[in-house]
Design a protein around this motif. Structure first.
Motif, PDB file in Angstrom:
ATOM      1  N   LEU A 130       0.825  -1.195   0.000  1.00  0.00           N
ATOM      2  CA  LEU A 130       0.000   0.000   0.000  1.00  0.00           C
ATOM      3  C   LEU A 130       0.869   1.257   0.000  1.00  0.00           C
ATOM      4  O   LEU A 130       1.980   1.263   0.540  1.00  0.00           O
ATOM      5  CB  LEU A 130      -0.914   0.017   1.225  1.00  0.00           C
ATOM      6  CG  LEU A 130      -2.049  -1.008   1.253  1.00  0.00           C
ATOM      7  CD1 LEU A 130      -2.779  -0.938   2.587  1.00  0.00           C
ATOM      8  CD2 LEU A 130      -3.023  -0.777   0.109  1.00  0.00           C
ATOM      9  N   SER A 131       0.341   2.283  -0.608  1.00  0.00           N
ATOM     10  CA  SER A 131       1.050   3.554  -0.663  1.00  0.00           C
ATOM     11  C   SER A 131       1.240   4.117   0.745  1.00  0.00           C
ATOM     12  O   SER A 131       0.385   3.945   1.622  1.00  0.00           O
ATOM     13  CB  SER A 131       0.267   4.544  -1.525  1.00  0.00           C
ATOM     14  OG  SER A 131       0.812   5.846  -1.415  1.00  0.00           O
ATOM     15  N   LYS A 132       2.375   4.807   0.932  1.00  0.00           N
ATOM     16  CA  LYS A 132       2.658   5.438   2.215  1.00  0.00           C
ATOM     17  C   LYS A 132       1.698   6.593   2.510  1.00  0.00           C
ATOM     18  O   LYS A 132       1.678   7.129   3.622  1.00  0.00           O
ATOM     19  CB  LYS A 132       4.093   5.957   2.235  1.00  0.00           C
ATOM     20  CG  LYS A 132       5.150   4.877   2.029  1.00  0.00           C
ATOM     21  CD  LYS A 132       5.124   3.841   3.143  1.00  0.00           C
ATOM     22  CE  LYS A 132       6.253   2.823   2.951  1.00  0.00           C
ATOM     23  NZ  LYS A 132       6.252   1.795   4.008  1.00  0.00           N
ATOM     24  N   GLU A 133       0.913   6.968   1.483  1.00  0.00           N
ATOM     25  CA  GLU A 133      -0.051   8.042   1.689  1.00  0.00           C
ATOM     26  C   GLU A 133      -1.173   7.615   2.637  1.00  0.00           C
ATOM     27  O   GLU A 133      -1.819   8.451   3.258  1.00  0.00           O
ATOM     28  CB  GLU A 133      -0.645   8.480   0.351  1.00  0.00           C
ATOM     29  CG  GLU A 133       0.391   9.107  -0.589  1.00  0.00           C
ATOM     30  CD  GLU A 133      -0.223   9.496  -1.916  1.00  0.00           C
ATOM     31  OE1 GLU A 133      -1.437   9.223  -2.103  1.00  0.00           O
ATOM     32  OE2 GLU A 133       0.492  10.065  -2.763  1.00  0.00           O
ATOM     33  N   PHE A 134      -1.417   6.289   2.727  1.00  0.00           N
ATOM     34  CA  PHE A 134      -2.426   5.790   3.649  1.00  0.00           C
ATOM     35  C   PHE A 134      -1.902   5.900   5.076  1.00  0.00           C
ATOM     36  O   PHE A 134      -0.700   5.699   5.327  1.00  0.00           O
ATOM     37  CB  PHE A 134      -2.773   4.335   3.353  1.00  0.00           C
ATOM     38  CG  PHE A 134      -3.555   4.144   2.079  1.00  0.00           C
ATOM     39  CD1 PHE A 134      -4.928   4.344   2.048  1.00  0.00           C
ATOM     40  CD2 PHE A 134      -2.919   3.760   0.904  1.00  0.00           C
ATOM     41  CE1 PHE A 134      -5.646   4.160   0.892  1.00  0.00           C
ATOM     42  CE2 PHE A 134      -3.625   3.582  -0.268  1.00  0.00           C
ATOM     43  CZ  PHE A 134      -5.006   3.784  -0.276  1.00  0.00           C
ATOM     44  N   PRO A 135      -2.757   6.181   6.049  1.00  0.00           N
ATOM     45  CA  PRO A 135      -2.314   6.231   7.446  1.00  0.00           C
ATOM     46  C   PRO A 135      -1.732   4.885   7.890  1.00  0.00           C
ATOM     47  O   PRO A 135      -2.122   3.829   7.376  1.00  0.00           O
ATOM     48  CB  PRO A 135      -3.605   6.557   8.213  1.00  0.00           C
ATOM     49  CG  PRO A 135      -4.522   7.157   7.209  1.00  0.00           C
ATOM     50  CD  PRO A 135      -4.183   6.517   5.897  1.00  0.00           C
ATOM     51  N   TRP A 136      -0.792   4.937   8.825  1.00  0.00           N
ATOM     52  CA  TRP A 136      -0.143   3.706   9.261  1.00  0.00           C
ATOM     53  C   TRP A 136      -1.143   2.743   9.887  1.00  0.00           C
ATOM     54  O   TRP A 136      -0.991   1.516   9.800  1.00  0.00           O
ATOM     55  CB  TRP A 136       0.992   4.006  10.232  1.00  0.00           C
ATOM     56  CG  TRP A 136       0.549   4.532  11.579  1.00  0.00           C
ATOM     57  CD1 TRP A 136       0.420   5.828  11.950  1.00  0.00           C
ATOM     58  CD2 TRP A 136       0.173   3.751  12.712  1.00  0.00           C
ATOM     59  NE1 TRP A 136      -0.011   5.930  13.250  1.00  0.00           N
ATOM     60  CE2 TRP A 136      -0.173   4.662  13.753  1.00  0.00           C
ATOM     61  CE3 TRP A 136       0.086   2.391  12.975  1.00  0.00           C
ATOM     62  CZ2 TRP A 136      -0.603   4.240  15.002  1.00  0.00           C
ATOM     63  CZ3 TRP A 136      -0.332   1.967  14.227  1.00  0.00           C
ATOM     64  CH2 TRP A 136      -0.673   2.882  15.233  1.00  0.00           C
ATOM     65  N   GLN A 137      -2.201   3.297  10.539  1.00  0.00           N
ATOM     66  CA  GLN A 137      -3.219   2.436  11.132  1.00  0.00           C
ATOM     67  C   GLN A 137      -3.936   1.611  10.056  1.00  0.00           C
ATOM     68  O   GLN A 137      -4.205   0.427  10.247  1.00  0.00           O
ATOM     69  CB  GLN A 137      -4.248   3.271  11.905  1.00  0.00           C
ATOM     70  CG  GLN A 137      -3.664   4.027  13.084  1.00  0.00           C
ATOM     71  CD  GLN A 137      -3.304   5.450  12.709  1.00  0.00           C
ATOM     72  OE1 GLN A 137      -2.928   5.725  11.575  1.00  0.00           O
ATOM     73  NE2 GLN A 137      -3.429   6.353  13.684  1.00  0.00           N
ATOM     74  N   PHE A 138      -4.212   2.253   8.915  1.00  0.00           N
ATOM     75  CA  PHE A 138      -4.878   1.560   7.821  1.00  0.00           C
ATOM     76  C   PHE A 138      -3.970   0.482   7.230  1.00  0.00           C
ATOM     77  O   PHE A 138      -4.409  -0.640   6.946  1.00  0.00           O
ATOM     78  CB  PHE A 138      -5.281   2.568   6.738  1.00  0.00           C
ATOM     79  CG  PHE A 138      -6.028   1.963   5.578  1.00  0.00           C
ATOM     80  CD1 PHE A 138      -7.413   1.820   5.627  1.00  0.00           C
ATOM     81  CD2 PHE A 138      -5.357   1.530   4.448  1.00  0.00           C
ATOM     82  CE1 PHE A 138      -8.105   1.254   4.568  1.00  0.00           C
ATOM     83  CE2 PHE A 138      -6.039   0.964   3.377  1.00  0.00           C
ATOM     84  CZ  PHE A 138      -7.420   0.829   3.442  1.00  0.00           C
ATOM     85  N   ARG A 139      -2.684   0.806   7.047  1.00  0.00           N
ATOM     86  CA  ARG A 139      -1.756  -0.180   6.492  1.00  0.00           C
ATOM     87  C   ARG A 139      -1.545  -1.351   7.437  1.00  0.00           C
ATOM     88  O   ARG A 139      -1.415  -2.499   7.008  1.00  0.00           O
ATOM     89  CB  ARG A 139      -0.427   0.502   6.169  1.00  0.00           C
ATOM     90  CG  ARG A 139      -0.518   1.405   4.938  1.00  0.00           C
ATOM     91  CD  ARG A 139       0.813   2.040   4.563  1.00  0.00           C
ATOM     92  NE  ARG A 139       1.073   3.233   5.366  1.00  0.00           N
ATOM     93  CZ  ARG A 139       2.114   3.397   6.157  1.00  0.00           C
ATOM     94  NH1 ARG A 139       2.999   2.430   6.297  1.00  0.00           N
ATOM     95  NH2 ARG A 139       2.275   4.518   6.844  1.00  0.00           N
ATOM     96  N   LEU A 140      -1.525  -1.066   8.744  1.00  0.00           N
ATOM     97  CA  LEU A 140      -1.396  -2.147   9.724  1.00  0.00           C
ATOM     98  C   LEU A 140      -2.629  -3.064   9.690  1.00  0.00           C
ATOM     99  O   LEU A 140      -2.498  -4.295   9.717  1.00  0.00           O
ATOM    100  CB  LEU A 140      -1.210  -1.566  11.122  1.00  0.00           C
ATOM    101  CG  LEU A 140      -1.131  -2.582  12.263  1.00  0.00           C
ATOM    102  CD1 LEU A 140       0.074  -3.493  12.084  1.00  0.00           C
ATOM    103  CD2 LEU A 140      -1.074  -1.871  13.615  1.00  0.00           C
ATOM    104  N   ALA A 141      -3.807  -2.451   9.609  1.00  0.00           N
ATOM    105  CA  ALA A 141      -5.032  -3.252   9.540  1.00  0.00           C
ATOM    106  C   ALA A 141      -5.060  -4.107   8.276  1.00  0.00           C
ATOM    107  O   ALA A 141      -5.479  -5.274   8.300  1.00  0.00           O
ATOM    108  CB  ALA A 141      -6.258  -2.333   9.586  1.00  0.00           C
TER     109      ALA A 141
END
Length: 320
Positions: free
Chosen positions: A59-70
């Motif tokens: 996923l792009s780093k533009e997404f919040p880290w919480q979203f990428r972790l989920a």
């Protein structure tokens, strides 16, 4: 003179024995070790599933880290938590509905009496709301989590909620006339349990077990349809509902304006209390033929051709 023997009561406990006192620490250690191994195994499986089965890292780093972790954790959460809990829930639901069906018995006069009482309770709730000045909107009391909805929160707190949870009984199965009469809360799973042993099925039978027949009739039926017999509501012969005044209505095609207004009305006309639908006979097996198509025109041509007789027999279930 013989000596006098006096028996003194003595209580002994296994817990007080030296052997047990020595064994108890070992039991505690064994229990803790078992729990530790279980937790460690779960954590290892969770991490491996997250590493091998997720694409959260792409996923792009533009997404919040919480979203990428989920996103990275969704595979292990599904595998190790959601699927086991769903399996347990499914088995519990199956056992509960079969026990309920066994205790109630098959339809008949007793079912008709229970149904009349159910309808009376709904009518009384609506009459009470009417007498109170109709201050709130009417909604069913069914929780959002139990409904087919993507909404996480409830939007019913400010509404007058009508209890319909007891409307879940199969009232009659006419094997000769090929009809079914039931209350709206009966699910597809319950209908499968009831109809399949009799060699019967709905004309448009939904694959999701938790979907209710009332939702199919008054809603869109999650778009399930048959190229041969049409959408689900086209198999309905009669609707029974209670209006906002608490009056009970039975509607057939003899009242076409209301009969054809009820499907897709989503309960805005009244609260459905029962319906009568047409059935089909089933066969032990179904032969499936897969016909790939490469264009919309070819697909349309196949769907137009399949329902027509081929060699004296039309395709029973053309689907796309």
């Amino acid at each position: 003179q013989a000596p006098l023997l006096v028996a003194t009561p003595h209580q002994s406990s296994t817990a007080d024995s030296p052997t047990f006192q020595q064994t108890r620490p070992l039991l505690n250690i064994t229990m803790l070790a078992t729990i530790g191994y279980g937790v460690a195994s779960f954590v290892i499986a969770f991490v491996l599933a997250a590493l091998l089965g997720s694409d959260g890292g792409a996923l792009s780093k533009e997404f919040p880290w919480q979203f990428r972790l989920a996103a990275a954790c969704r595979t292990p959460v599904l595998m190790l938590i959601v699927v086991p809990l769903s399996f347990i829930r499914g088995k519990y639901t199956l056992a509960r509905r079969r026990l309920r069906r066994y205790l109630r018995g098959p339809g008949g006069k007793a079912a008709a009496i229970r149904h009349a009482a159910h309808v009376d309770s709904i009518s009384e709730q609506l009459r009470a709301w009417d007498r109170g000045g109709r201050k709130r909107k009417l909604r069913t009391a069914r929780s959002n989590w139990a409904a087919m909805s993507t909404k996480l929160g409830s939007n019913k707190e400010e509404c007058n909620q009508i209890a319909l949870g007891h409307m879940n009984e199969i009232l009659d199965v006419d094997e000769d006339g090929l009809t079914l009469t039931c209350e709206p809360g009966v699910t597809m799973g319950e209908l499968t349990d009831e109809l399949l042993p009799l060699g019967l099925m709905l004309q448009s039978h939904i694959e999701m077990e938790s979907i209710t027949i009332g939702g199919l009739a008054m809603g869109f039926g999650i778009e399930t349809n048959s190229h041969k017999v049409g959408l689900f509501q086209e198999s309905v012969l009669e609707y029974e509902f209670v209006d906002s005044h608490g009056r009970r209505h039975s509607v057939t095609k003899d009242q076409p304006e209301l009969f054809y207004a009820l499907p897709w009305s989503y309960g805005t006309v009244g609260f459905l209390t029962s319906l009568k639908v047409k059935l089909l006979r089933t066969q032990p097996y179904v032969r499936v033929e897969y016909l790939p198509t490469s264009s919309a025109g070819e697909l349309t041509s196949q769907l137009q051709r399949l329902p027509a007789p081929r060699g004296g027999e039309a395709a029973a279930f053309p689907d796309g």
